[in-house]
Design a protein around this motif. Structure first.
Motif, PDB file in Angstrom:
ATOM      1  N   ALA A  99       0.852  -1.196   0.000  1.00  0.00           N
ATOM      2  CA  ALA A  99       0.000   0.000   0.000  1.00  0.00           C
ATOM      3  C   ALA A  99       0.883   1.240   0.000  1.00  0.00           C
ATOM      4  O   ALA A  99       1.800   1.348   0.805  1.00  0.00           O
ATOM      5  N   ALA A 100       0.597   2.196  -0.897  1.00  0.00           N
ATOM      6  CA  ALA A 100       1.484   3.332  -1.138  1.00  0.00           C
ATOM      7  C   ALA A 100       2.841   2.790  -1.576  1.00  0.00           C
ATOM      8  O   ALA A 100       3.878   3.077  -0.996  1.00  0.00           O
ATOM      9  N   CYS A 101       2.805   1.981  -2.652  1.00  0.00           N
ATOM     10  CA  CYS A 101       3.971   1.195  -3.062  1.00  0.00           C
ATOM     11  C   CYS A 101       5.086   2.027  -3.651  1.00  0.00           C
ATOM     12  O   CYS A 101       6.220   1.544  -3.766  1.00  0.00           O
ATOM     13  N   GLY A 102       4.805   3.267  -4.059  1.00  0.00           N
ATOM     14  CA  GLY A 102       5.854   4.080  -4.652  1.00  0.00           C
ATOM     15  C   GLY A 102       6.437   3.420  -5.881  1.00  0.00           C
ATOM     16  O   GLY A 102       5.727   2.906  -6.748  1.00  0.00           O
ATOM     17  N   THR A 103       7.765   3.380  -5.957  1.00  0.00           N
ATOM     18  CA  THR A 103       8.443   2.812  -7.117  1.00  0.00           C
ATOM     19  C   THR A 103       8.616   1.304  -7.007  1.00  0.00           C
ATOM     20  O   THR A 103       9.320   0.702  -7.818  1.00  0.00           O
ATOM     21  N   LEU A 118       0.406  -7.205  -5.172  1.00  0.00           N
ATOM     22  CA  LEU A 118      -0.490  -6.156  -5.643  1.00  0.00           C
ATOM     23  C   LEU A 118       0.008  -4.847  -5.047  1.00  0.00           C
ATOM     24  O   LEU A 118       0.237  -4.767  -3.837  1.00  0.00           O
ATOM     25  N   GLY A 119       0.204  -3.845  -5.878  1.00  0.00           N
ATOM     26  CA  GLY A 119       0.644  -2.539  -5.391  1.00  0.00           C
ATOM     27  C   GLY A 119      -0.391  -1.475  -5.687  1.00  0.00           C
ATOM     28  O   GLY A 119      -1.027  -1.487  -6.740  1.00  0.00           O
ATOM     29  N   VAL A 120      -0.566  -0.545  -4.746  1.00  0.00           N
ATOM     30  CA  VAL A 120      -1.486   0.584  -4.918  1.00  0.00           C
ATOM     31  C   VAL A 120      -0.742   1.867  -4.558  1.00  0.00           C
ATOM     32  O   VAL A 120      -0.030   1.919  -3.545  1.00  0.00           O
ATOM     33  N   ASP A 121      -0.913   2.888  -5.378  1.00  0.00           N
ATOM     34  CA  ASP A 121      -0.315   4.190  -5.092  1.00  0.00           C
ATOM     35  C   ASP A 121      -1.149   5.263  -5.767  1.00  0.00           C
ATOM     36  O   ASP A 121      -1.841   5.002  -6.761  1.00  0.00           O
ATOM     37  N   PHE A 139      -0.351  -3.502 -10.430  1.00  0.00           N
ATOM     38  CA  PHE A 139      -0.309  -2.194  -9.791  1.00  0.00           C
ATOM     39  C   PHE A 139      -1.518  -1.369 -10.196  1.00  0.00           C
ATOM     40  O   PHE A 139      -1.876  -1.301 -11.380  1.00  0.00           O
ATOM     41  N   ARG A 140      -2.144  -0.758  -9.182  1.00  0.00           N
ATOM     42  CA  ARG A 140      -3.382  -0.013  -9.380  1.00  0.00           C
ATOM     43  C   ARG A 140      -3.262   1.383  -8.794  1.00  0.00           C
ATOM     44  O   ARG A 140      -2.633   1.592  -7.748  1.00  0.00           O
ATOM     45  N   LEU A 141      -3.916   2.322  -9.451  1.00  0.00           N
ATOM     46  CA  LEU A 141      -3.987   3.691  -8.953  1.00  0.00           C
ATOM     47  C   LEU A 141      -5.074   3.769  -7.884  1.00  0.00           C
ATOM     48  O   LEU A 141      -6.200   3.295  -8.104  1.00  0.00           O
ATOM     49  N   GLY A 142      -4.743   4.339  -6.728  1.00  0.00           N
ATOM     50  CA  GLY A 142      -5.747   4.442  -5.673  1.00  0.00           C
ATOM     51  C   GLY A 142      -5.227   5.140  -4.446  1.00  0.00           C
ATOM     52  O   GLY A 142      -4.027   5.419  -4.323  1.00  0.00           O
ATOM     53  N   GLU A 143      -6.138   5.426  -3.520  1.00  0.00           N
ATOM     54  CA  GLU A 143      -5.823   6.127  -2.275  1.00  0.00           C
ATOM     55  C   GLU A 143      -5.828   5.148  -1.103  1.00  0.00           C
ATOM     56  O   GLU A 143      -6.566   4.158  -1.107  1.00  0.00           O
TER      57      GLU A 143
END
Length: 309
Positions: A99-103, A118-121, A139-143
């Motif tokens: 969560a908030a995976c950055g790079t 699974l990454g979210v940023d 990887f997904r765009l999200g809050e």
């Protein structure tokens, strides 16, 4: 806007050092040296007009600017990665959310350990780099407060160096509990609130050259617990790694840095102006706080949204 005055910063370090001496940590000679140094600082013309107005930058814009250099030298990584690796050693592999995976720094660690990642940023630019770094991940765009992940979908959540940018930890902890399966684990690293108070806030330059700091909030230890326990988490481990600092007696005749240096190296370069006071003010102050929680109870679940799943 933030008003950053280097004179105020070094006087603050002197004040912290003097407070510690008041309870007996340092002797009379140390106190007298601090008072004399304060007088000299107040008379230092190089500090009179050195203040800077600094913009507060949201994380999406801030990390867009920072994404190009984020993986460069970053001392924070050296403190959380060994502890996180230890915490992961005792956990089974499975489906893991960075969560908030950055790079993709931690996503890469998880992938190497055999996790399905699974990454979210919230930063598209950071996600682009994460996809290159961990080609097998999703990887997904999200809050953080509204994760694009289904209920009970992951076995592990890892969130590193991100919650200092969140004003209220409770919605985020509730989201972590929502997406975790019963018995799942949560590993968090964050900049310690005492370091945030001493100026550990990411800096960027806006396109027009204006200095900016990412929105950052101080979360004392109790904030994490007040957010985690009602969500069904229990503490399994907590670490607060330190930077080894010299004793004030070991700082001998430090060279005086001319002027205050460029803003990009504030506030740490400012400590070079008063190294003995800085050593005393920072002695024993943790760099980060690192948590391992386990989801042992049931959280109060928010109503599902269309973009979750």
């Amino acid at each position: 806007m933030i008003y950053e005055n280097p004179l105020a910063y070094v006087l603050g370090l002197e004040g912290l050092a003097l407070l510690r001496s008041f309870t007996g940590e340092y002797d009379r000679a140390f106190v007298e040296a601090r008072v004399a140094e304060v007088r000299a600082l107040l008379d230092d013309e190089s500090l009179v007009d050195a203040a800077v107005e600094v913009a507060r930058i949201g994380t999406v814009d801030g990390y867009q600017m920072w994404s190009r250099t984020y993986d460069g030298p970053n001392t924070a990584f050296a403190f959380d990665e060994p502890v996180i690796e230890e915490m992961l050693d005792g956990l089974p592999t499975g489906t893991s959310l960075d969560a908030a995976c950055g790079t993709g720094r931690i996503a890469a660690v998880l992938s190497e350990r055999g996790h399905q990642v699974l990454g979210v940023d919230s930063s598209p630019e950071m996600l682009d780099r994460a996809r290159v770094r961990v080609p097998g991940g999703e990887f997904r765009l999200g809050e953080l407060s509204r994760l694009p992940v289904a209920d009970d979908d992951v076995d592990l959540v890892v969130c590193c160096l991100a919650l200092t940018h969140v004003p209220d930890l409770r919605p985020v902890m509730a989201e972590f509990a929502r997406v975790l399966r019963p018995g799942g684990n949560l590993v968090i690293s964050d900049i310690h609130h005492e370091r945030v108070a001493r100026g550990s806030v990411p800096s960027v330059r806006l396109p027009d050259g204006t200095p900016g700091r990412l929105e950052t909030y101080r979360h004392p230890v109790g904030d994490y617990l007040r957010a985690a326990l009602p969500a069904g988490f229990q503490v399994r481990r907590c670490e607060e790694p330190l930077i080894p600092l010299p004793e004030p007696s070991e700082v001998r005749d430090p060279p005086r840095v001319p002027g205050v240096g460029p803003w990009e190296v504030w506030p740490w370069s400012l400590a070079d102006l008063v190294p003995e006071a800085a050593a005393a003010a920072n002695a024993g102050v943790p760099v980060e706080i690192i948590w391992h929680f386990e989801l042992t109870g049931s959280a109060t679940r928010p109503a599902p949204t269309a973009d979750q799943g």
